[in-house]
Design an enzyme around this catalytic site. Structure first.
Site, mmCIF file in Angstrom:
data_model
loop_
_atom_site.group_PDB
_atom_site.id
_atom_site.type_symbol
_atom_site.label_atom_id
_atom_site.label_comp_id
_atom_site.label_asym_id
_atom_site.label_seq_id
_atom_site.Cartn_x
_atom_site.Cartn_y
_atom_site.Cartn_z
ATOM 1 N N ALA A 53 -49.619 -34.909 121.437
ATOM 2 C CA ALA A 53 -48.352 -34.370 121.932
ATOM 3 C C ALA A 53 -48.430 -32.863 122.176
ATOM 4 O O ALA A 53 -47.769 -32.347 123.084
ATOM 5 C CB ALA A 53 -47.238 -34.681 120.938
ATOM 6 N N ASP A 112 -47.123 -41.158 121.652
ATOM 7 C CA ASP A 112 -47.621 -41.035 120.275
ATOM 8 C C ASP A 112 -49.148 -41.026 120.314
ATOM 9 O O ASP A 112 -49.764 -41.418 121.297
ATOM 10 C CB ASP A 112 -47.129 -42.208 119.409
ATOM 11 C CG ASP A 112 -47.137 -41.887 117.918
ATOM 12 O OD1 ASP A 112 -46.096 -41.477 117.383
ATOM 13 O OD2 ASP A 112 -48.214 -42.025 117.284
ATOM 14 N N SER A 113 -49.766 -40.586 119.214
ATOM 15 C CA SER A 113 -51.232 -40.564 119.159
ATOM 16 C C SER A 113 -51.801 -41.825 118.508
ATOM 17 O O SER A 113 -53.009 -42.023 118.493
ATOM 18 C CB SER A 113 -51.705 -39.328 118.380
ATOM 19 O OG SER A 113 -51.207 -39.381 117.059
ATOM 20 N N ARG A 152 -31.206 -41.901 115.513
ATOM 21 C CA ARG A 152 -31.458 -42.851 116.613
ATOM 22 C C ARG A 152 -30.126 -43.317 117.210
ATOM 23 O O ARG A 152 -29.960 -43.397 118.429
ATOM 24 C CB ARG A 152 -32.274 -44.050 116.099
ATOM 25 C CG ARG A 152 -33.729 -43.713 115.824
ATOM 26 C CD ARG A 152 -34.567 -44.956 115.581
ATOM 27 N NE ARG A 152 -34.419 -45.503 114.255
ATOM 28 C CZ ARG A 152 -35.240 -45.273 113.232
ATOM 29 N NH1 ARG A 152 -36.290 -44.484 113.391
ATOM 30 N NH2 ARG A 152 -35.043 -45.830 112.062
ATOM 31 N N CYS A 169 -39.692 -32.759 109.089
ATOM 32 C CA CYS A 169 -39.600 -33.521 107.837
ATOM 33 C C CYS A 169 -40.413 -32.834 106.751
ATOM 34 O O CYS A 169 -40.798 -33.460 105.766
ATOM 35 C CB CYS A 169 -40.019 -34.966 108.043
ATOM 36 S SG CYS A 169 -41.706 -35.147 108.623
ATOM 37 N N PHE A 190 -43.687 -38.179 119.682
ATOM 38 C CA PHE A 190 -43.957 -38.614 118.299
ATOM 39 C C PHE A 190 -43.096 -39.866 118.037
ATOM 40 O O PHE A 190 -42.269 -39.908 117.136
ATOM 41 C CB PHE A 190 -43.648 -37.512 117.278
ATOM 42 C CG PHE A 190 -44.406 -36.236 117.493
ATOM 43 C CD1 PHE A 190 -45.708 -36.098 117.043
ATOM 44 C CD2 PHE A 190 -43.818 -35.170 118.166
ATOM 45 C CE1 PHE A 190 -46.414 -34.911 117.241
ATOM 46 C CE2 PHE A 190 -44.512 -33.986 118.380
ATOM 47 C CZ PHE A 190 -45.810 -33.853 117.906
ATOM 48 N N ASP A 196 -40.117 -35.392 117.092
ATOM 49 C CA ASP A 196 -40.069 -35.801 115.679
ATOM 50 C C ASP A 196 -41.476 -35.836 115.078
ATOM 51 O O ASP A 196 -42.001 -36.908 114.741
ATOM 52 C CB ASP A 196 -39.403 -37.192 115.593
ATOM 53 C CG ASP A 196 -39.168 -37.626 114.156
ATOM 54 O OD1 ASP A 196 -39.150 -36.767 113.254
ATOM 55 O OD2 ASP A 196 -38.999 -38.849 113.934
HETATM 56 N N1 SAH Z 1 -39.631 -40.858 115.560
HETATM 57 C C1 SAH Z 1 -40.354 -41.916 114.890
HETATM 58 C C2 SAH Z 1 -41.127 -41.421 113.681
HETATM 59 C C3 SAH Z 1 -42.173 -40.364 114.002
HETATM 60 S S1 SAH Z 1 -43.318 -40.087 112.724
HETATM 61 C C4 SAH Z 1 -39.390 -43.043 114.514
HETATM 62 O O1 SAH Z 1 -38.165 -42.869 114.648
HETATM 63 O O2 SAH Z 1 -39.864 -44.105 114.101
HETATM 64 C C5 SAH Z 1 -44.486 -39.048 113.463
HETATM 65 C C6 SAH Z 1 -45.366 -39.716 114.501
HETATM 66 O O3 SAH Z 1 -46.209 -38.711 115.048
HETATM 67 C C7 SAH Z 1 -46.305 -40.800 113.991
HETATM 68 O O4 SAH Z 1 -46.086 -41.975 114.716
HETATM 69 C C8 SAH Z 1 -47.723 -40.268 114.307
HETATM 70 O O5 SAH Z 1 -48.601 -41.295 114.737
HETATM 71 C C9 SAH Z 1 -47.461 -39.298 115.423
HETATM 72 N N2 SAH Z 1 -48.410 -38.201 115.605
HETATM 73 C C10 SAH Z 1 -49.043 -37.459 114.662
HETATM 74 N N3 SAH Z 1 -49.761 -36.470 115.246
HETATM 75 C C11 SAH Z 1 -49.576 -36.596 116.588
HETATM 76 C C12 SAH Z 1 -50.038 -35.855 117.724
HETATM 77 N N4 SAH Z 1 -50.820 -34.788 117.583
HETATM 78 N N5 SAH Z 1 -49.635 -36.253 118.944
HETATM 79 C C13 SAH Z 1 -48.815 -37.322 119.104
HETATM 80 N N6 SAH Z 1 -48.346 -38.047 118.061
HETATM 81 C C14 SAH Z 1 -48.708 -37.695 116.819
#
Ligand code: SAH
Length: 391
Positions: A277, A247-248, A209, A334, A225, A294
């Protein structure tokens, strides 16, 4: 205490400091092998090797704690915790009050993670062995630093493999508030310790970040994400001209809106969008100068690798297509089961299929509060690439 004798030749990894012993490496046991206990481990010639925690229900029978003959008790844990805290305070303490205090094997405490959020600790006991020392660990944590409360969020697949049910709740002190405010590199974030993903915040992306902030000036950013908007806040702080936070999860995005407000970016240009996404990246007509990708772990088991690689390729291919010339992609995985080299290959394949040429400007990964034991490289899960698209 249980005594375990290894099969001939199975002592080599243990001597080199690897902390795991699977059932197949054990020749015989002396003592009650039906219960969770501290175990001394010997080679086939009865030489003492190490001491760890034994669980008869898990194929991963022993997780080693020490290669010295020290007693496993509250003071043992207190010493390990103090060592872990000293480094975090020194490196992060001035501008951060949230960090991973204990990162399992990376802090030589396999089966345990502890996250610090201001004056709360959140613990995750992954193994029956660590769980059997819960009282000692909670007492050691209480004595380590002034705390308002210690909360437990022990859940997930490893616990199932250990024959354990999820366990959530207050271990000491006050229950955490609905949302708690933490400070990360002088930015403030609201965190839901009880219901948030992981233990409430993705502490492991702090460095990336911060890196993103250095790239954001004048750029239009897609934070894909986004969870609670961590990268979005840093993007605005770094001078981004516009940020889309995608985000979802509705609860995550509600907190993202509040986090933008809290840091003074409520009226900054951009949008917060809820959706899938995978569909968005494929279908949107928007273009960006900087994209953060991410996703959650797409491979939970080694066997999921093919499908997971396909998922990562899809995301990266479409993200690369949405970048303006000279644009930057910060892309992450991850998944512990996807090694860095393979991840890079997948992203390479995505670039080829997207018809884009790119350079790697930086390798990204774990911050210092998520150390990986040199003796247990499997502990590395987070890997990322900062790419610059040339044409
Ligand atoms: N970058 C963030 C962490 C991301 S964790 C940070 O720095 O805090 C992964 C994220 O993906 C979660 O918030 C989850 O809700 C989201 N997610 C999972 N599947 C998804 C999808 N199909 N479309 C969009 N978001 C999704």
């Amino acid at each position: 205490m249980l005594q375990l004798f290894l099969k001939p030749t199975r002592d080599a990894p243990i001597r080199r400091g690897h902390p795991w012993i699977f059932s197949g490496a054990i020749e015989r046991c002396e003592g009650d092998e039906q219960i969770v206990d501290v175990a001394d481990v010997f080679d086939s010639k009865k030489n003492w090797l190490a001491r760890g925690l034994f669980n008869p229900k898990s194929q991963l029978r022993v997780r080693l704690l020490t290669w010295q003959k020290e007693t496993i008790d509250q003071s043992f844990f207190a010493a390990r915790l103090a060592q872990a805290l000293a480094f975090r305070s020194e490196q992060l303490g001035a501008t951060n009050n949230a960090y991973r205090l204990v990162n399992g094997e990376g802090d030589f405490l396999p089966g345990l993670t502890v996250d610090r959020y201001a004056d709360y600790f959140v613990c995750q006991f992954y193994t029956a062995g660590m769980e059997s020392f819960k009282d000692e660990i909670v007492a050691a944590l209480s004595a380590l630093a002034p705390t308002a409360g210690i909360f437990e969020r022990s859940e997930g697949r490893v616990r199932e493999e250990e024959g354990l049910e999820p366990s959530l709740g207050v271990l000491a002190g006050e229950p955490p508030p609905e949302t708690l405010t933490i400070e990360e590199n002088r930015h403030r974030f609201l965190v839901d310790l009880r219901r948030g993903q992981k233990t409430g915040f993705f502490l492991d992306q702090r460095d990336s970040r911060q890196f993103l902030a250095t790239l954001a000036a004048g750029r239009s950013v897609l934070n894909c994400f986004a969870y609670t908007g961590g990268f979005s806040v840093y993007a605005f702080a770094g001078g981004a001209k516009e940020v889309v936070t995608f985000d979802s999860s509705l609860p995550a995005l509600e907190l993202a809106e509040k986090n933008l407000q809290l840091n003074g970016f409520a009226d900054s240009p951009g949008e917060v969008i809820k959706g899938d996404a995978f569909a968005y990246l494929k279908e949107t007509d928007s273009k960006f100068d900087l994209i953060v990708l991410d996703p959650p772990s797409l491979a939970h088991r080694r066997g999921d690798m093919d499908a997971a690689s396909g998922g990562y390729k899809f995301l990266n291919l479409h993200a690369l297509k949405l970048l303006n010339p000279g644009g930057i992609l910060l892309t992450f995985s991850c998944s512990q089961h996807l090694p860095r080299e393979l991840f890079q290959k997948v992203v390479f394949g995505a670039a080829v299929d997207a018809g884009r040429k790119a350079t790697i400007v930086k390798q990204l990964g774990h911050p210092i509060d998520h150390p990986v034991s040199l003796h247990h490289p499997e502990g590395e899960y987070l890997k990322g690439l900062a790419l610059r698209v040339i044409d």
